[in-house]
Write a protein that holds these residues in place. Structure first.
Motif, PDB file in Angstrom:
ATOM      1  N   VAL A  64     -32.964   2.782 -85.854  1.00 21.55           N
ATOM      2  CA  VAL A  64     -32.080   2.220 -86.880  1.00 21.55           C
ATOM      3  C   VAL A  64     -31.103   3.283 -87.379  1.00 21.55           C
ATOM      4  O   VAL A  64     -29.902   3.021 -87.528  1.00 21.55           O
ATOM      5  CB  VAL A  64     -32.901   1.622 -88.046  1.00 21.55           C
ATOM      6  N   LEU A  65     -31.588   4.494 -87.608  1.00 19.26           N
ATOM      7  CA  LEU A  65     -30.701   5.573 -88.060  1.00 19.26           C
ATOM      8  C   LEU A  65     -29.656   5.910 -87.008  1.00 19.26           C
ATOM      9  O   LEU A  65     -28.486   6.133 -87.325  1.00 19.26           O
ATOM     10  CB  LEU A  65     -31.518   6.813 -88.421  1.00 19.26           C
ATOM     11  N   ALA A  66     -30.074   5.967 -85.735  1.00 15.56           N
ATOM     12  CA  ALA A  66     -29.117   6.257 -84.661  1.00 15.56           C
ATOM     13  C   ALA A  66     -28.059   5.162 -84.572  1.00 15.56           C
ATOM     14  O   ALA A  66     -26.872   5.447 -84.370  1.00 15.56           O
ATOM     15  CB  ALA A  66     -29.855   6.400 -83.333  1.00 15.56           C
ATOM     16  N   ALA A  67     -28.455   3.908 -84.734  1.00  8.16           N
ATOM     17  CA  ALA A  67     -27.493   2.807 -84.709  1.00  8.16           C
ATOM     18  C   ALA A  67     -26.522   2.903 -85.880  1.00  8.16           C
ATOM     19  O   ALA A  67     -25.315   2.674 -85.720  1.00  8.16           O
ATOM     20  CB  ALA A  67     -28.224   1.466 -84.732  1.00  8.16           C
ATOM     21  N   CYS A  68     -27.025   3.263 -87.056  1.00  6.78           N
ATOM     22  CA  CYS A  68     -26.157   3.407 -88.226  1.00  6.78           C
ATOM     23  C   CYS A  68     -25.147   4.543 -88.031  1.00  6.78           C
ATOM     24  O   CYS A  68     -23.977   4.411 -88.406  1.00  6.78           O
ATOM     25  CB  CYS A  68     -26.990   3.650 -89.476  1.00  6.78           C
ATOM     26  N   VAL A  69     -25.595   5.642 -87.441  1.00  5.21           N
ATOM     27  CA  VAL A  69     -24.682   6.756 -87.173  1.00  5.21           C
ATOM     28  C   VAL A  69     -23.616   6.339 -86.169  1.00  5.21           C
ATOM     29  O   VAL A  69     -22.428   6.656 -86.336  1.00  5.21           O
ATOM     30  CB  VAL A  69     -25.471   7.993 -86.676  1.00  5.21           C
ATOM     31  N   ALA A  70     -24.010   5.614 -85.130  1.00  7.38           N
ATOM     32  CA  ALA A  70     -23.045   5.153 -84.131  1.00  7.38           C
ATOM     33  C   ALA A  70     -22.011   4.225 -84.756  1.00  7.38           C
ATOM     34  O   ALA A  70     -20.807   4.346 -84.478  1.00  7.38           O
ATOM     35  CB  ALA A  70     -23.774   4.459 -82.986  1.00  7.38           C
ATOM     36  N   VAL A  71     -22.445   3.314 -85.606  1.00  7.86           N
ATOM     37  CA  VAL A  71     -21.515   2.405 -86.283  1.00  7.86           C
ATOM     38  C   VAL A  71     -20.587   3.189 -87.204  1.00  7.86           C
ATOM     39  O   VAL A  71     -19.378   2.935 -87.252  1.00  7.86           O
ATOM     40  CB  VAL A  71     -22.286   1.311 -87.060  1.00  7.86           C
ATOM     41  N   GLN A  72     -21.126   4.168 -87.917  1.00  8.97           N
ATOM     42  CA  GLN A  72     -20.297   4.987 -88.811  1.00  8.97           C
ATOM     43  C   GLN A  72     -19.238   5.767 -88.028  1.00  8.97           C
ATOM     44  O   GLN A  72     -18.073   5.824 -88.434  1.00  8.97           O
ATOM     45  CB  GLN A  72     -21.169   5.955 -89.615  1.00  8.97           C
ATOM     46  N   LEU A  73     -19.625   6.349 -86.904  1.00  9.97           N
ATOM     47  CA  LEU A  73     -18.654   7.080 -86.084  1.00  9.97           C
ATOM     48  C   LEU A  73     -17.581   6.154 -85.541  1.00  9.97           C
ATOM     49  O   LEU A  73     -16.400   6.501 -85.515  1.00  9.97           O
ATOM     50  CB  LEU A  73     -19.372   7.801 -84.943  1.00  9.97           C
ATOM     51  N   LEU A  74     -17.973   4.967 -85.109  1.00 11.60           N
ATOM     52  CA  LEU A  74     -17.014   4.000 -84.597  1.00 11.60           C
ATOM     53  C   LEU A  74     -16.038   3.565 -85.685  1.00 11.60           C
ATOM     54  O   LEU A  74     -14.819   3.549 -85.476  1.00 11.60           O
ATOM     55  CB  LEU A  74     -17.752   2.788 -84.029  1.00 11.60           C
ATOM     56  N   LEU A  75     -16.556   3.240 -86.854  1.00 11.69           N
ATOM     57  CA  LEU A  75     -15.684   2.818 -87.957  1.00 11.69           C
ATOM     58  C   LEU A  75     -14.787   3.958 -88.422  1.00 11.69           C
ATOM     59  O   LEU A  75     -13.617   3.727 -88.762  1.00 11.69           O
ATOM     60  CB  LEU A  75     -16.522   2.296 -89.121  1.00 11.69           C
ATOM     61  N   SER A  76     -15.308   5.177 -88.424  1.00 10.12           N
ATOM     62  CA  SER A  76     -14.479   6.326 -88.808  1.00 10.12           C
ATOM     63  C   SER A  76     -13.346   6.531 -87.824  1.00 10.12           C
ATOM     64  O   SER A  76     -12.222   6.844 -88.218  1.00 10.12           O
ATOM     65  CB  SER A  76     -15.330   7.597 -88.878  1.00 10.12           C
ATOM     66  N   ALA A  77     -13.629   6.366 -86.533  1.00 15.41           N
ATOM     67  CA  ALA A  77     -12.587   6.534 -85.524  1.00 15.41           C
ATOM     68  C   ALA A  77     -11.553   5.414 -85.603  1.00 15.41           C
ATOM     69  O   ALA A  77     -10.359   5.661 -85.428  1.00 15.41           O
ATOM     70  CB  ALA A  77     -13.211   6.582 -84.133  1.00 15.41           C
ATOM     71  N   LEU A  78     -11.983   4.199 -85.878  1.00 16.89           N
ATOM     72  CA  LEU A  78     -11.058   3.070 -85.923  1.00 16.89           C
ATOM     73  C   LEU A  78     -10.166   3.080 -87.158  1.00 16.89           C
ATOM     74  O   LEU A  78      -9.000   2.693 -87.086  1.00 16.89           O
ATOM     75  CB  LEU A  78     -11.831   1.750 -85.875  1.00 16.89           C
ATOM     76  N   PHE A  79     -10.695   3.506 -88.290  1.00 18.43           N
ATOM     77  CA  PHE A  79      -9.952   3.395 -89.544  1.00 18.43           C
ATOM     78  C   PHE A  79      -9.456   4.734 -90.082  1.00 18.43           C
ATOM     79  O   PHE A  79      -8.999   4.800 -91.212  1.00 18.43           O
ATOM     80  CB  PHE A  79     -10.809   2.692 -90.604  1.00 18.43           C
ATOM     81  N   ARG A  80      -9.526   5.786 -89.290  1.00 19.65           N
ATOM     82  CA  ARG A  80      -9.024   7.090 -89.731  1.00 19.65           C
ATOM     83  C   ARG A  80      -7.506   7.044 -89.784  1.00 19.65           C
ATOM     84  O   ARG A  80      -6.865   6.628 -88.829  1.00 19.65           O
ATOM     85  CB  ARG A  80      -9.475   8.178 -88.767  1.00 19.65           C
ATOM     86  N   PRO A  81      -6.904   7.480 -90.886  1.00 20.12           N
ATOM     87  CA  PRO A  81      -5.441   7.473 -90.945  1.00 20.12           C
ATOM     88  C   PRO A  81      -4.868   8.512 -89.980  1.00 20.12           C
ATOM     89  O   PRO A  81      -5.384   9.621 -89.869  1.00 20.12           O
ATOM     90  CB  PRO A  81      -5.124   7.827 -92.398  1.00 20.12           C
ATOM     91  N   ARG A  82      -3.847   8.120 -89.264  1.00 21.61           N
ATOM     92  CA  ARG A  82      -3.197   9.016 -88.310  1.00 21.61           C
ATOM     93  C   ARG A  82      -2.079   9.777 -89.011  1.00 21.61           C
ATOM     94  O   ARG A  82      -1.344   9.214 -89.822  1.00 21.61           O
ATOM     95  CB  ARG A  82      -2.608   8.220 -87.139  1.00 21.61           C
ATOM     96  N   PRO A  83      -1.914  11.067 -88.673  1.00 21.40           N
ATOM     97  CA  PRO A  83      -0.802  11.813 -89.285  1.00 21.40           C
ATOM     98  C   PRO A  83       0.521  11.300 -88.725  1.00 21.40           C
ATOM     99  O   PRO A  83       0.578  10.802 -87.596  1.00 21.40           O
ATOM    100  CB  PRO A  83      -1.061  13.255 -88.861  1.00 21.40           C
ATOM    101  N   PRO A  84       1.586  11.396 -89.510  1.00 23.45           N
ATOM    102  CA  PRO A  84       2.886  10.937 -89.014  1.00 23.45           C
ATOM    103  C   PRO A  84       3.325  11.757 -87.806  1.00 23.45           C
ATOM    104  O   PRO A  84       2.941  12.910 -87.634  1.00 23.45           O
ATOM    105  CB  PRO A  84       3.827  11.133 -90.199  1.00 23.45           C
ATOM    106  N   ALA A  85       4.168  11.157 -86.964  1.00 22.39           N
ATOM    107  CA  ALA A  85       4.617  11.822 -85.736  1.00 22.39           C
ATOM    108  C   ALA A  85       5.443  13.050 -86.032  1.00 22.39           C
ATOM    109  O   ALA A  85       5.449  14.011 -85.268  1.00 22.39           O
ATOM    110  CB  ALA A  85       5.408  10.839 -84.877  1.00 22.39           C
ATOM    111  N   ASP A  86       6.172  13.060 -87.134  1.00 16.22           N
ATOM    112  CA  ASP A  86       7.030  14.204 -87.458  1.00 16.22           C
ATOM    113  C   ASP A  86       6.283  15.230 -88.328  1.00 16.22           C
ATOM    114  O   ASP A  86       6.908  16.033 -89.001  1.00 16.22           O
ATOM    115  CB  ASP A  86       8.294  13.745 -88.159  1.00 16.22           C
ATOM    116  N   PHE A  87       4.963  15.210 -88.296  1.00 17.36           N
ATOM    117  CA  PHE A  87       4.162  16.163 -89.080  1.00 17.36           C
ATOM    118  C   PHE A  87       4.408  17.571 -88.550  1.00 17.36           C
ATOM    119  O   PHE A  87       4.205  17.838 -87.379  1.00 17.36           O
ATOM    120  CB  PHE A  87       2.686  15.791 -88.956  1.00 17.36           C
TER     121      PHE A  87
END
Length: 93
Positions: A64-87
């Motif tokens: 259960v803990l491993a599944a929760c970590v996997a879901v957290q990593l997936l959600l973090s990757a999907l919803f992480r704000p991207r820096p602007p292209a001209d950064f």
């Protein structure tokens, strides 16, 4: 042991959510989820213990803990704000 650092980090991580919903709403939602986990986790551990014994319960909790970590990593990757292209890139001095 983790409650205080998580609550302090909440102010830094949820800036947009605090602006949109308000700080008390964000903290209230965090506390609700935290307390829900505190209630559900012992029942789930007891269920694993009753059905699979001590070794199986530890394996189930680990799964259960491993599944929760996997879901957290997936959600973090999907919803992480991207820096602007001209950064601007930092160059070493």
């Amino acid at each position: 042991m983790l409650g205080a650092p998580q609550l302090a980090m909440l102010a830094d991580v949820c800036v947009k959510e605090r602006a949109a919903l308000g700080e008390t709403t964000v903290i209230g939602m965090f506390r609700l989820i935290e307390r829900l986990g505190s209630v559900v986790a012992p029942f789930l551990a007891g269920l694993f213990l009753a059905h699979y014994g001590y070794a199986g319960a530890l394996k189930g909790i680990g799964a259960v803990l491993a599944a929760c970590v996997a879901v957290q990593l997936l959600l973090s990757a999907l919803f992480r704000p991207r820096p602007p292209a001209d950064f601007p890139q930092r160059t070493p001095a």
